[in-house]
Enzyme design. Structure first.
Site, PDB file in Angstrom:
ATOM      1  N   LYS A 122     -89.301   6.966  42.923  1.00  0.00           N
ATOM      2  CA  LYS A 122     -87.950   6.419  42.848  1.00  0.00           C
ATOM      3  C   LYS A 122     -87.177   6.566  44.150  1.00  0.00           C
ATOM      4  O   LYS A 122     -86.491   5.642  44.589  1.00  0.00           O
ATOM      5  CB  LYS A 122     -87.183   7.073  41.694  1.00  0.00           C
ATOM      6  CG  LYS A 122     -87.664   6.636  40.326  1.00  0.00           C
ATOM      7  CD  LYS A 122     -86.825   7.249  39.220  1.00  0.00           C
ATOM      8  CE  LYS A 122     -87.253   6.726  37.857  1.00  0.00           C
ATOM      9  NZ  LYS A 122     -86.429   7.295  36.760  1.00  0.00           N
ATOM     10  N   CYS A 145     -81.842  10.733  24.987  1.00  0.00           N
ATOM     11  CA  CYS A 145     -82.178   9.307  25.025  1.00  0.00           C
ATOM     12  C   CYS A 145     -83.485   9.035  24.300  1.00  0.00           C
ATOM     13  O   CYS A 145     -83.784   7.897  23.940  1.00  0.00           O
ATOM     14  CB  CYS A 145     -82.239   8.819  26.474  1.00  0.00           C
ATOM     15  SG  CYS A 145     -83.427   9.705  27.493  1.00  0.00           S
TER      16      CYS A 145
END
Length: 338
Positions: free
Chosen positions: A81, A181
């Protein structure tokens, strides 16, 4: 370059003097997921002179729904990332300095990363790392901004060492369980709202307008049209081990950090070895290719055997995909890598 920031300079809260201050400041962003990419882009466009971005993971398809700096090509290539984020941010603003680190954050790494840093932004997904950030912030008197979101719910809180109650004052202990999540998912609009609150506070700190900082913890639920602020000044505790009169920063003790961790929403367990070492991925690739399928880029090695998939980084960390069972993940780690 004056034209680039002209609209921001016209804003009375920043002006030419504030813009110069931004150019001389350094922000550290821990995490390059949804909150991290959005915050990094805003600060880069605003002209913050130096950004350091830290993340342990690589881009996957599920990230593209809300992590704004990444592309399908990044997911296809499993690009780390921070490498993908750095590339995109340099295209957005070539006039600033961006440092990218593919590492898992522990107290040891943070002690090195915070040198010369004026602000820390929390863009992580677990309280283990947040409590480490909190202790580092208190130890070195560096402001930090907490942010979190899950489902349609978001929260943000700005912490000034010596002034605000720290996160340890508010939480007392690291929460176990609760909403994640993994169980509730997350929608992109709530991510953007948390980013807006975090980066607005960041600009105030970096332009030295601390008198404009929000004094409360703010939370909101976009789906159910709810918002609230909590006055937290009275929660500051003199006996707090992180910010009190006799602080000893308990979360900076390496033994208190997680060695096996289930990653939010990923059906993945991260294994972090007890000793820090740099792995020779090229030699390991040859060995593992005799057992299963190996894919490699300059930053990581992916090994697939049957239904099991392990991704190894040069710092020794391994992501074991397809399980939330830490014991099974450790077994696979030792079977093929240990």
């Amino acid at each position: 370059m004056h034209d680039r920031y002209s609209r921001q300079i016209l804003f009375s809260g920043i002006g030419a003097e504030g813009q110069q201050k931004l150019d001389n400041k350094h922000a550290l962003i821990i995490g390059a997921g949804a909150l991290g990419t959005g915050s990094a882009e805003i600060l880069a466009r605003a002209g913050v002179g130096e950004l350091t971005i830290v993340d342990r993971d690589y881009v996957e398809w599920s990230n593209l729904q809300r992590q704004q700096l990444y592309t399908e090509a990044d997911a296809e290539e499993r690009m780390p990332k921070v490498i993908a984020a750095k590339k995109r941010l340099e295209e957005i603003n070539s006039g600033i300095t961006i440092h990218a680190h593919i590492i898992d954050v522990t107290p040891v790494e943070l002690e090195q990363l915070i040198r010369g840093v004026d602000l820390i932004l929390d863009a992580t997904d677990n309280f283990d790392i947040r409590m480490i950030i909190n202790d580092i912030s208190q130890k070195h008197s560096i402001p930090w901004i907490y942010g979190s979101c899950v489902g349609s719910y978001g929260i943000s809180y700005t912490i000034l060492p010596g002034v605000s109650p720290c996160l340890h004052c508010l939480m007392e202990n690291i929460p176990i369980g609760g909403m994640t999540c993994d169980t509730l998912g997350v929608i992109s609009p709530v991510v953007q709202l948390v980013i807006a609150h975090q980066t607005a506070e960041a600009l105030k700190i970096l332009t030295e307008n601390t008198d404009r900082l929000r004094q409360e913890l703010i939370s909101f639920d976009l789906w159910n049209n709810q918002q609230s602020t909590i006055q937290v000044r009275s929660l500051k505790q003199q006996q707090c081990k992180s910010c009190g009169d006799h602080a000893n920063y308990p979360f900076l003790d390496y033994e208190n950090t997680t060695k096996a961790e289930i990653l939010c929403g990923r059906e993945t367990v991260q294994i972090r070895p007890n000793s820090r070492e740099t792995k020779d991925l090229e030699t390991l690739a040859v060995k593992l290719a005799k057992l299963g399928k190996v894919k490699q880029n300059p930053y990581l090695l992916q090994f697939t055997i049957g239904d099991d998939r392990l991704v190894l980084f040069r710092d020794g960390r391994v992501l074991v995909h397809g399980t939330n069972d830490a014991a099974r993940a450790r077994s696979l780690y030792h079977r093929y890598l240990g």
